[in-house]
Design an enzyme around this catalytic site. Structure first.
Site, short mmCIF file in Angstrom:
data_model
loop_
_atom_site.label_atom_id
_atom_site.label_comp_id
_atom_site.label_asym_id
_atom_site.label_seq_id
_atom_site.Cartn_x
_atom_site.Cartn_y
_atom_site.Cartn_z
N ARG A 1 11.11 3.80 3.93
CA ARG A 1 10.67 2.80 4.91
C ARG A 1 11.91 2.02 5.35
O ARG A 1 12.73 1.63 4.51
CB ARG A 1 9.65 1.84 4.31
CG ARG A 1 9.36 0.68 5.25
CD ARG A 1 8.15 -0.09 4.88
NE ARG A 1 6.94 0.68 5.16
CZ ARG A 1 5.71 0.16 5.09
NH1 ARG A 1 5.54 -1.10 4.76
NH2 ARG A 1 4.65 0.90 5.36
N ARG B 1 0.81 -1.22 0.00
CA ARG B 1 0.00 0.00 0.00
C ARG B 1 0.84 1.27 0.00
O ARG B 1 0.66 2.15 -0.84
CB ARG B 1 -0.93 0.05 1.22
CG ARG B 1 -2.19 -0.76 1.09
CD ARG B 1 -2.56 -1.34 2.42
NE ARG B 1 -1.57 -2.35 2.76
CZ ARG B 1 -1.68 -3.62 2.40
NH1 ARG B 1 -2.76 -4.04 1.82
NH2 ARG B 1 -0.70 -4.49 2.65
N THR B 2 1.76 1.39 0.97
CA THR B 2 2.48 2.65 1.15
C THR B 2 3.32 2.97 -0.07
O THR B 2 3.35 4.11 -0.56
CB THR B 2 3.36 2.57 2.42
OG1 THR B 2 2.56 2.06 3.48
CG2 THR B 2 3.92 3.91 2.79
N HIS C 1 4.45 5.65 11.72
CA HIS C 1 4.03 5.58 10.31
C HIS C 1 3.11 6.78 10.10
O HIS C 1 1.88 6.66 10.04
CB HIS C 1 3.30 4.25 10.09
CG HIS C 1 3.06 3.89 8.65
ND1 HIS C 1 3.26 4.76 7.60
CD2 HIS C 1 2.63 2.72 8.09
CE1 HIS C 1 2.97 4.14 6.47
NE2 HIS C 1 2.58 2.91 6.74
N1 CP Z 1 -0.45 0.01 5.79
C1 CP Z 1 0.77 -0.29 5.31
O1 CP Z 1 1.79 0.32 5.72
O2 CP Z 1 0.79 -1.29 4.39
P1 CP Z 1 2.08 -1.75 3.56
O3 CP Z 1 3.02 -2.43 4.54
O4 CP Z 1 1.59 -2.68 2.50
O5 CP Z 1 2.72 -0.52 3.01
#
Ligand code: CP
Length: 308
Positions: free
Chosen positions: A109, A59-60, A137
C-alpha cells in the site's frame, strides 16, 4: 484455466472476465476452508511474503496477513513509519533489500498512484497492489464483486451505485472496472465537486441526485468522505454533506424497495452512513470484510511462484 493472465495484481484493468471468475471460484473454495475448525492449508508453504505498508490500514493489512498465514506462507510486515524510509531510503532500495532476504511476493500500500506498477518493473518479485493513493484498490473491488455475486447469484445485469467521495477513491475506480467486466450497470453519485471529470469517459452513469439513485440501484456501495486527502473544501460542511448525500433510514424507507448497502470501511458514522443503516439487515459490510480474507487467499495462491 488454472492460472491468471497477469503476473502481478496492480489494477483490475488488465484482468479478463475469466480471470475474475477463476478468482471467485478459488475464493469460494478458500471460504469453505476458513470456515472449518482447522483453517489452514499448506498451499503456500515455503513462499515468503512481505506486507509493505506506506499508508495506514486496518482491514487490508490484517486481511492479507491472515490470508497468507492460512495458506501457510512465511510473512513479514513492514511499516514505513518505523523503517529506514524515515532516514531517506528510496522505495526501490527498500524493496530490493527486503527481496534480497529471499522474499517472493510483495503486497504494497502506497500513497502515490502508480507506485505498485512502478515497483513491479524495478524488482524481481510478484507485486500485489493493496491500494495506491487515489488510483486503484484491486482486491477491494474483487471482494466487493464477490460479495455481490454471493448475495444475488450473479453480477451481470445488476444496477450498482457507487456513492460519495469518488474523486479521492481508489475503491471507486477498481469497482467500476470490475463491475463493468462482469456485466453490471454502474452509476456514480455525489456532489459535482466530488466526481472527477474523467469518469464520463468510462461509459458509466453519473448522477447528483441521491434519492433518484437509491431508487434506481440494486446495490449501493457507499464511500468514505476522505477528509485526509481534501486540501480544499469540496462542500460547505459535513452536516450539509450528510443532509444531502448521507444514507439514512428515512431515505431508504422512502424508496419502498430493499437495496443492499456496502461500504469498504472505515465508516464515518453519521456522515456518509448512519448507524441505523450500517448495522441494519440491508448492510453486508462485515460480510465484505469476511470475504476479503478468502478473496485475498485466492489472489495470493493464483499469483504464487511455482514450487520447484
Ligand atoms: N477498505 C480498506 O482498504 O480499509 P483499510 O484502509 O482499513 O485497509
Amino acid at each position: 484455466m488454472t492460472k491468471l493472465s497477469v503476473k502481478h495484481l496492480l489494477s483490475i484493468k488488465p484482468l479478463t472476465p475469466a480471470d475474475i471468475e477463476l478468482i471467485f471460484k478459488t475464493s469460494e473454495n478458500f471460504k469453505s476452508v476458513i470456515n472449518r475448525p482447522i483453517k489452514k492449508v499448506p498451499s503456500m508453504r515455503d513462499v515468503t511474503i512481505a506486507n509493505v505498508f506506506f499508508e495506514n490500514s486496518t482491514r487490508t493489512r490484517i486481511s492479507f496477513e491472515l490470508a497468507e498465514k492460512r495458506l501457510s506462507a512465511d510473512v513479514i510486515n513492514f511499516s514505513a513509519s518505523s523503517s529506514s524510509v524515515t532516514k531517506g531510503e528510496t522505495l526501490v532500495d527498500t524493496a530490493n533489500n527486503i527481496i534480497s532476504m529471499k522474499v517472493d511476493m510483495i503486497v504494497m500500500r502506497h500513497p502515490n498512484p502508480g507506485a505498485a506498477e512502478f515497483l513491479s518493473k524495478k524488482v524481481n518479485a510478484i507485486v500485489i497492489n493493496a491500494g495506491d493513493g487515489t488510483h486503484e484498490h484491486p482486491t477491494q473491488a474483487l471482494l466487493d464483486c464477490f460479495t455481490i455475486q454471493e448475495k444475488f447469484g450473479k453480477v451481470k445485469g445488476l444496477k450498482v451505485a457507487i456513492i460519495g467521495d469518488i474523486i479521492h477513491s481508489r475503491v471507486a475506480l477498481s469497482n467500476i472496472f470490475c463491475l463493468k467486466k462482469l456485466g453490471a450497470s454502474v452509476r456514480v453519485c455525489g456532489p459535482p465537486t466530488l466526481i472527477p471529470k474523467f469518469i464520463e469517459k468510462l461509459d458509466i452513469d453519473v448522477s447528483y441526485n441521491i434519492d433518484e439513485t437509491l431508487n434506481w440501484c440494486d446495490v449501493a456501495n457507499v464511500l468514505r468522505i476522505q477528509a485526509e486527502r481534501q486540501e480544499i473544501r469540496y462542500f460547505p460542511s459535513l452536516r450539509e454533506y450528510s443532509m444531502y448525500y448521507g444514507i439514512n433510514k428515512q431515505r431508504l424507507d422512502k424508496i419502498g424497495k430493499k437495496i443492499m448497502i456496502m461500504h469498504p470501511g472505515p465508516i464515518n458514522r453519521g456522515i456518509e452512513l448512519t448507524s441505523d443503516v450500517a448495522d441494519s439487515e440491508h448492510s453486508v459490510i462485515l460480510e465484505q470484510v469476511e470475504n476479503g480474507v478468502a478473496v485475498r487467499m485466492a489472489v495470493l495462491y493464483l499469483l504464487s511462484p511455482p514450487m520447484v
